[in-house]
Design a protein around this motif. Structure first.
Motif, PDB file in Angstrom:
ATOM      1  N   ALA A   1       2.488   3.137  -5.538  1.00  0.00           N
ATOM      2  CA  ALA A   1       2.132   1.737  -5.795  1.00  0.00           C
ATOM      3  C   ALA A   1       1.713   1.496  -7.251  1.00  0.00           C
ATOM      4  O   ALA A   1       2.060   0.467  -7.839  1.00  0.00           O
ATOM      5  CB  ALA A   1       1.021   1.309  -4.846  1.00  0.00           C
TER       6      ALA A   1
ATOM      7  N   ARG B   1      14.591   5.065  -6.059  1.00  0.00           N
ATOM      8  CA  ARG B   1      13.511   5.980  -5.687  1.00  0.00           C
ATOM      9  C   ARG B   1      12.286   5.201  -5.219  1.00  0.00           C
ATOM     10  O   ARG B   1      11.997   4.146  -5.741  1.00  0.00           O
ATOM     11  CB  ARG B   1      13.129   6.868  -6.878  1.00  0.00           C
TER      12      ARG B   1
ATOM     13  N   GLY C   1       3.294   1.507   2.653  1.00  0.00           N
ATOM     14  CA  GLY C   1       4.280   0.424   2.752  1.00  0.00           C
ATOM     15  C   GLY C   1       3.818  -0.676   3.697  1.00  0.00           C
ATOM     16  O   GLY C   1       2.722  -0.621   4.271  1.00  0.00           O
ATOM     17  N   PHE C   2       4.656  -1.696   3.858  1.00  0.00           N
ATOM     18  CA  PHE C   2       4.337  -2.803   4.756  1.00  0.00           C
ATOM     19  C   PHE C   2       4.844  -2.487   6.161  1.00  0.00           C
ATOM     20  O   PHE C   2       5.868  -1.836   6.323  1.00  0.00           O
ATOM     21  CB  PHE C   2       5.009  -4.088   4.262  1.00  0.00           C
TER      22      PHE C   2
ATOM     23  N   PRO D   1       0.833  -1.205   0.000  1.00  0.00           N
ATOM     24  CA  PRO D   1       0.000   0.000   0.000  1.00  0.00           C
ATOM     25  C   PRO D   1       0.870   1.259   0.000  1.00  0.00           C
ATOM     26  O   PRO D   1       2.090   1.173   0.160  1.00  0.00           O
ATOM     27  CB  PRO D   1      -0.749  -0.110   1.321  1.00  0.00           C
TER      28      PRO D   1
ATOM     29  N   SER E   1      14.037  -5.030  -5.969  1.00  0.00           N
ATOM     30  CA  SER E   1      14.154  -3.581  -5.832  1.00  0.00           C
ATOM     31  C   SER E   1      13.795  -2.946  -7.166  1.00  0.00           C
ATOM     32  O   SER E   1      14.216  -3.419  -8.223  1.00  0.00           O
ATOM     33  CB  SER E   1      15.588  -3.209  -5.453  1.00  0.00           C
ATOM     34  N   LEU E   2      13.033  -1.871  -7.108  1.00  0.00           N
ATOM     35  CA  LEU E   2      12.681  -1.136  -8.337  1.00  0.00           C
ATOM     36  C   LEU E   2      13.482   0.166  -8.397  1.00  0.00           C
ATOM     37  O   LEU E   2      12.973   1.196  -8.824  1.00  0.00           O
ATOM     38  CB  LEU E   2      11.175  -0.874  -8.378  1.00  0.00           C
TER      39      LEU E   2
HETATM   40  N1  SAH Z   1       7.472   2.551   2.326  1.00  0.00           N
HETATM   41  C1  SAH Z   1       6.777   3.571   1.765  1.00  0.00           C
HETATM   42  C2  SAH Z   1       6.280   3.598   0.359  1.00  0.00           C
HETATM   43  C3  SAH Z   1       5.491   2.476  -0.159  1.00  0.00           C
HETATM   44  S1  SAH Z   1       5.359   2.549  -1.868  1.00  0.00           S
HETATM   45  C4  SAH Z   1       6.316   4.596   2.670  1.00  0.00           C
HETATM   46  O1  SAH Z   1       6.834   4.609   3.732  1.00  0.00           O
HETATM   47  O2  SAH Z   1       5.431   5.362   2.352  1.00  0.00           O
HETATM   48  C5  SAH Z   1       4.144   1.338  -2.202  1.00  0.00           C
HETATM   49  C6  SAH Z   1       4.669   0.001  -2.651  1.00  0.00           C
HETATM   50  O3  SAH Z   1       5.328   0.116  -3.899  1.00  0.00           O
HETATM   51  C7  SAH Z   1       5.672  -0.656  -1.724  1.00  0.00           C
HETATM   52  O4  SAH Z   1       5.032  -1.384  -0.705  1.00  0.00           O
HETATM   53  C8  SAH Z   1       6.458  -1.557  -2.678  1.00  0.00           C
HETATM   54  O5  SAH Z   1       5.793  -2.794  -2.857  1.00  0.00           O
HETATM   55  C9  SAH Z   1       6.434  -0.787  -3.978  1.00  0.00           C
HETATM   56  N2  SAH Z   1       7.650   0.023  -4.203  1.00  0.00           N
HETATM   57  C10 SAH Z   1       7.745   1.359  -4.292  1.00  0.00           C
HETATM   58  N3  SAH Z   1       8.998   1.743  -4.560  1.00  0.00           N
HETATM   59  C11 SAH Z   1       9.746   0.630  -4.660  1.00  0.00           C
HETATM   60  C12 SAH Z   1      11.123   0.364  -4.940  1.00  0.00           C
HETATM   61  N4  SAH Z   1      11.989   1.322  -5.164  1.00  0.00           N
HETATM   62  N5  SAH Z   1      11.513  -0.929  -4.964  1.00  0.00           N
HETATM   63  C13 SAH Z   1      10.646  -1.937  -4.741  1.00  0.00           C
HETATM   64  N6  SAH Z   1       9.334  -1.752  -4.476  1.00  0.00           N
HETATM   65  C14 SAH Z   1       8.877  -0.488  -4.433  1.00  0.00           C
END
Ligand code: SAH
Length: 248
Positions: free
Chosen positions: A229, A225, A202-203, A199, A221-222
């Motif tokens: 979602a 940055r 995040g988790f 979400p 990892s994506l």
């Molecule tokens: N942790 C965050 C943002 C979550 S982004 C916060 O604190 O707000 C939403 C989802 O996108 C994450 O749960 C993950 O599954 C995915 N995501 C976003 N950026 C990512 C990245 N650089 N690498 C891998 N997954 C990513």
């Protein structure tokens, strides 16, 4: 890539399709074809149902409340696609609509909403998810419409994990290394896959640990940055299709 007809209106129908068949348009379809597109008797449309390929049909008998679509010849056989479950935490409405449309365009087989600690959406409208999937398929010419599973809690999803399905976990906390290398280690061939995206918030730490405990999980990892979602969905599905799906 096979080129196909993008000038004729394509419609998803529930009924079986075969030469000589007659399909009743739904009231919405009838309104769209007759009042919005202003199609006339005998004009062509394309029909698909996710099972029998794509068929040319023509507008037939029409009364005040009913429109028959007369099925002619098949234009494309049914296509399959990669076996990818797309697991996602539901987002707020317009972003969720977008994400479901994009995941459909990227060719996922199943849409599986997963409820997490930080899921914002309070309830998930499964019909709306399905309608978005159908709309994306109609527009893009996809003949396999992803199925939509009822929402499940993350804990239940992990507890009942099918060990034959390889979980790819998009984790912004994973070390930023080549996603191609990470996916290269995911088993080769075309194993049944599941892609999990969290979400907006995040988790939670304990959720992340539980996901990482799934046997064989691939942590993806994506890049450096944090992506929203819906962006992460498109980026991850492009990588997965390129390495393990049907872009090869
Ligand atoms: N942790 C965050 C943002 C979550 S982004 C916060 O604190 O707000 C939403 C989802 O996108 C994450 O749960 C993950 O599954 C995915 N995501 C976003 N950026 C990512 C990245 N650089 N690498 C891998 N997954 C990513």
């Amino acid at each position: 890539m096979s080129r196909y007809d993008f000038t004729t209106q394509r419609l998803y129908v529930e009924s079986d399709l075969g030469a000589g068949g007659v399909v009743a348009a739904t009231p919405d379809q009838m309104n769209y074809l007759c009042n919005v597109l202003r199609l006339k008797d005998g004009d062509p449309v394309l029909l698909f149902n996710g099972r029998h390929g794509e068929w040319r049909a023509r507008l037939g008998t029409r009364s005040k409340r009913a429109l028959a679509l007369d099925v002619g010849e098949q234009t494309r056989p049914q296509e399959g696609g990669p076996d990818i479950d797309y697991l996602f935490a539901p987002l707020k409405r317009s972003r969720l609509d977008y994400m479901v449309q994009k995941a459909t365009e990227m060719g996922v087989a199943r849409l599986r909403p997963v409820l997490t600690r930080r899921t914002i959406a309070e309830r998930v409208n499964v019909e709306r998810l399905a309608a978005n999937a159908v709309e994306a398929a109609e527009q893009c010419g996809i003949l396999r419409v992803p199925s939509v599973a009822p929402p499940e809690k993350l804990g239940a999803v992990l507890a009942n994990w099918d060990s034959g399905r390889r979980l790819i976990f998009c984790d912004e906390d994973a070390e930023t290394t080549s996603p191609l290398a990470a996916l290269g280690g995911a088993g080769g061939g075309s194993p049944p896959l599941a892609l999990l995206i969290g979400p907006e918030g995040g988790f939670a730490p304990e959720e992340r640990s539980a996901v990482l405990a799934v046997p064989g999980v691939v942590r993806l990892s994506l890049g450096p940055r944090i992506l929203r979602a819906d962006t992460a969905a498109v980026a991850a599905l492009a990588l997965v299709n390129a390495c393990l799906g049907d872009w090869r």
